[in-house]
Write a protein that holds these residues in place. Structure first.
Motif, PDB file in Angstrom:
ATOM      1  N   TRP A  59      -8.080   9.218   4.002  1.00 18.86           N
ATOM      2  CA  TRP A  59      -8.856   8.456   4.969  1.00 18.86           C
ATOM      3  C   TRP A  59      -8.911   9.142   6.332  1.00 18.86           C
ATOM      4  O   TRP A  59      -9.844   8.924   7.092  1.00 18.86           O
ATOM      5  CB  TRP A  59      -8.247   7.059   5.167  1.00 18.86           C
ATOM      6  CG  TRP A  59      -8.147   6.214   3.954  1.00 18.86           C
ATOM      7  CD1 TRP A  59      -8.529   6.516   2.678  1.00 18.86           C
ATOM      8  CD2 TRP A  59      -7.594   4.895   3.893  1.00 18.86           C
ATOM      9  NE1 TRP A  59      -8.250   5.475   1.832  1.00 18.86           N
ATOM     10  CE2 TRP A  59      -7.683   4.466   2.545  1.00 18.86           C
ATOM     11  CE3 TRP A  59      -7.053   4.032   4.843  1.00 18.86           C
ATOM     12  CZ2 TRP A  59      -7.238   3.212   2.129  1.00 18.86           C
ATOM     13  CZ3 TRP A  59      -6.604   2.775   4.440  1.00 18.86           C
ATOM     14  CH2 TRP A  59      -6.699   2.372   3.095  1.00 18.86           C
ATOM     15  N   HIS A 112     -14.626   5.971   1.823  1.00 20.83           N
ATOM     16  CA  HIS A 112     -13.303   5.365   1.993  1.00 20.83           C
ATOM     17  C   HIS A 112     -13.401   4.079   2.821  1.00 20.83           C
ATOM     18  O   HIS A 112     -12.809   3.055   2.459  1.00 20.83           O
ATOM     19  CB  HIS A 112     -12.350   6.352   2.658  1.00 20.83           C
ATOM     20  CG  HIS A 112     -11.949   7.490   1.775  1.00 20.83           C
ATOM     21  ND1 HIS A 112     -11.266   7.314   0.595  1.00 20.83           N
ATOM     22  CD2 HIS A 112     -12.139   8.821   1.895  1.00 20.83           C
ATOM     23  CE1 HIS A 112     -11.049   8.484   0.013  1.00 20.83           C
ATOM     24  NE2 HIS A 112     -11.577   9.421   0.785  1.00 20.83           N
ATOM     25  N   ILE A 170       0.852  -1.187   0.000  1.00 21.66           N
ATOM     26  CA  ILE A 170       0.000   0.000   0.000  1.00 21.66           C
ATOM     27  C   ILE A 170       0.887   1.236   0.000  1.00 21.66           C
ATOM     28  O   ILE A 170       1.920   1.274   0.680  1.00 21.66           O
ATOM     29  CB  ILE A 170      -0.954  -0.007   1.214  1.00 21.66           C
ATOM     30  CG1 ILE A 170      -2.015   1.089   1.090  1.00 21.66           C
ATOM     31  CG2 ILE A 170      -0.202   0.095   2.526  1.00 21.66           C
ATOM     32  CD1 ILE A 170      -3.166   0.909   2.056  1.00 21.66           C
ATOM     33  N   ASP A 171       0.515   2.226  -0.777  1.00 21.04           N
ATOM     34  CA  ASP A 171       1.264   3.472  -0.888  1.00 21.04           C
ATOM     35  C   ASP A 171       0.784   4.421   0.202  1.00 21.04           C
ATOM     36  O   ASP A 171      -0.410   4.741   0.278  1.00 21.04           O
ATOM     37  CB  ASP A 171       1.030   4.081  -2.269  1.00 21.04           C
ATOM     38  CG  ASP A 171       1.853   5.338  -2.509  1.00 21.04           C
ATOM     39  OD1 ASP A 171       2.465   5.846  -1.549  1.00 21.04           O
ATOM     40  OD2 ASP A 171       1.876   5.817  -3.656  1.00 21.04           O
ATOM     41  N   THR A 218      -1.628   7.314  -0.443  1.00 20.42           N
ATOM     42  CA  THR A 218      -3.061   7.091  -0.664  1.00 20.42           C
ATOM     43  C   THR A 218      -3.852   7.083   0.635  1.00 20.42           C
ATOM     44  O   THR A 218      -5.090   7.103   0.608  1.00 20.42           O
ATOM     45  CB  THR A 218      -3.289   5.743  -1.379  1.00 20.42           C
ATOM     46  OG1 THR A 218      -2.945   4.664  -0.494  1.00 20.42           O
ATOM     47  CG2 THR A 218      -2.455   5.650  -2.644  1.00 20.42           C
ATOM     48  N   LEU A 272      -9.329  -2.844  -0.679  1.00 21.75           N
ATOM     49  CA  LEU A 272      -7.974  -2.297  -0.621  1.00 21.75           C
ATOM     50  C   LEU A 272      -7.076  -2.953   0.424  1.00 21.75           C
ATOM     51  O   LEU A 272      -5.857  -2.977   0.259  1.00 21.75           O
ATOM     52  CB  LEU A 272      -8.036  -0.787  -0.347  1.00 21.75           C
ATOM     53  CG  LEU A 272      -8.743   0.071  -1.395  1.00 21.75           C
ATOM     54  CD1 LEU A 272      -8.839   1.518  -0.906  1.00 21.75           C
ATOM     55  CD2 LEU A 272      -8.004   0.013  -2.724  1.00 21.75           C
TER      56      LEU A 272
END
Length: 270
Positions: free
Chosen positions: A14, A32, A6-7, A10, A39
């Motif tokens: 959230w 989200h 996960i980046d 990003t 995700l």
């Protein structure tokens, strides 16, 4: 975060802060939270077991990967809720410092009993901007996390504050010793013995800044009532954070269901 798939960039949307003093309130938008099942399945799975070890154990035991992962994850209930809250705060640390390379032991891999929480301080990250050189810019981020997803008799804010004091007085130091001992015999991923010794051998290195947080992860339908328990004055040696998530119980259960689905997609071969 890249080892979880996960980046960190990003994550920021959230965790938009809407209230900063005397405590921080973060209200995760529903759109989200609703996307987390899509995700977070793989990242959460990697919090419990890295891909290479899963492959290795499947080959060594001849057991299906679905069984191996199931033996690492908690069942539905309070431990699953607590684990999810901790993992979410692990991601929150990265979201609020997206330009910083955080080094964080994934304590959920070190559980001896999947039905119970991992021991010692909940979420720990190391900031080592000049590694392998120690510097006065080195920091430790340490969060105590309490999760409340249903209308039960619990007080996540005051409980997180009380246990955050334990981190500040002694538990973080015990956590670092425990992590070093585990790292001597087990692979902690991006966290090495040398990283931990930077902080356990304090007299050999420059002063380390420690940042403590007491974090309550609360279902959005309960958060306004829980905020009555928040401090009226801003603490001087730690930060209180309240993260409100719409339909929290449903969301974390969906994420853990997604974890199992990602293993099935891998196939049971190696």
């Amino acid at each position: 975060m890249l080892d979880l798939g996960i980046d960190a960039a990003t994550l920021a949307p959230w965790f938009a802060e809407e209230h900063k003093s005397p405590y921080v309130v973060v209200r995760v938008p529903d759109e989200h939270a609703a996307a987390w099942a899509d995700l977070l399945g793989v990242p959460v799975r990697r919090c419990y077991i890295e891909d290479s070890l899963l492959d290795e154990r499947a080959a060594a035991t001849g057991r299906p990967k679905t069984e191996l992962v199931r033996a690492k994850l908690p069942e539905r209930g309070s431990t699953m809720a607590g684990d999810f809250g901790e993992i979410l705060v692990f991601l929150y640390h990265a979201a609020i410092e997206p330009e910083v390379d955080l080094i964080g032991p994934k304590k959920w891999r070190l559980k001896q009993d999947r039905t119970k929480p991992a021991p010692f301080s909940d979420v720990v990250h190391f900031v080592l901007p000049h590694w392998p050189e120690a510097s006065t810019e080195d920091r430790i981020l340490c969060s105590e996390v309490k999760t409340k997803s249903t209308n039960a008799e619990s007080t996540p804010i005051s409980s997180a504050i009380a246990d955050c004091e334990k981190d500040r007085t002694s538990r973080l130091a015990k956590t670092l010793v425990w992590l070093k001992e585990r790292a001597l015999h087990e692979d902690l991923g991006t966290t090495t013995v040398a990283h931990i010794e930077r902080f356990t051998n304090a007299t050999d290195h420059p002063y380390v800044q420690k940042e403590f947080r007491a974090v309550a992860v609360v279902c959005a339908s309960l958060v306004d009532e829980e905020l009555a328990d928040a401090p009226e004055e801003e603490p001087t040696d730690y930060t209180v954070v309240v993260i409100a998530i719409p339909d929290l119980k449903r969301r974390y259960e969906e994420v853990f269901d997604a974890v199992h689905a990602t293993v099935a997609e891998l196939g049971d071969g190696t």
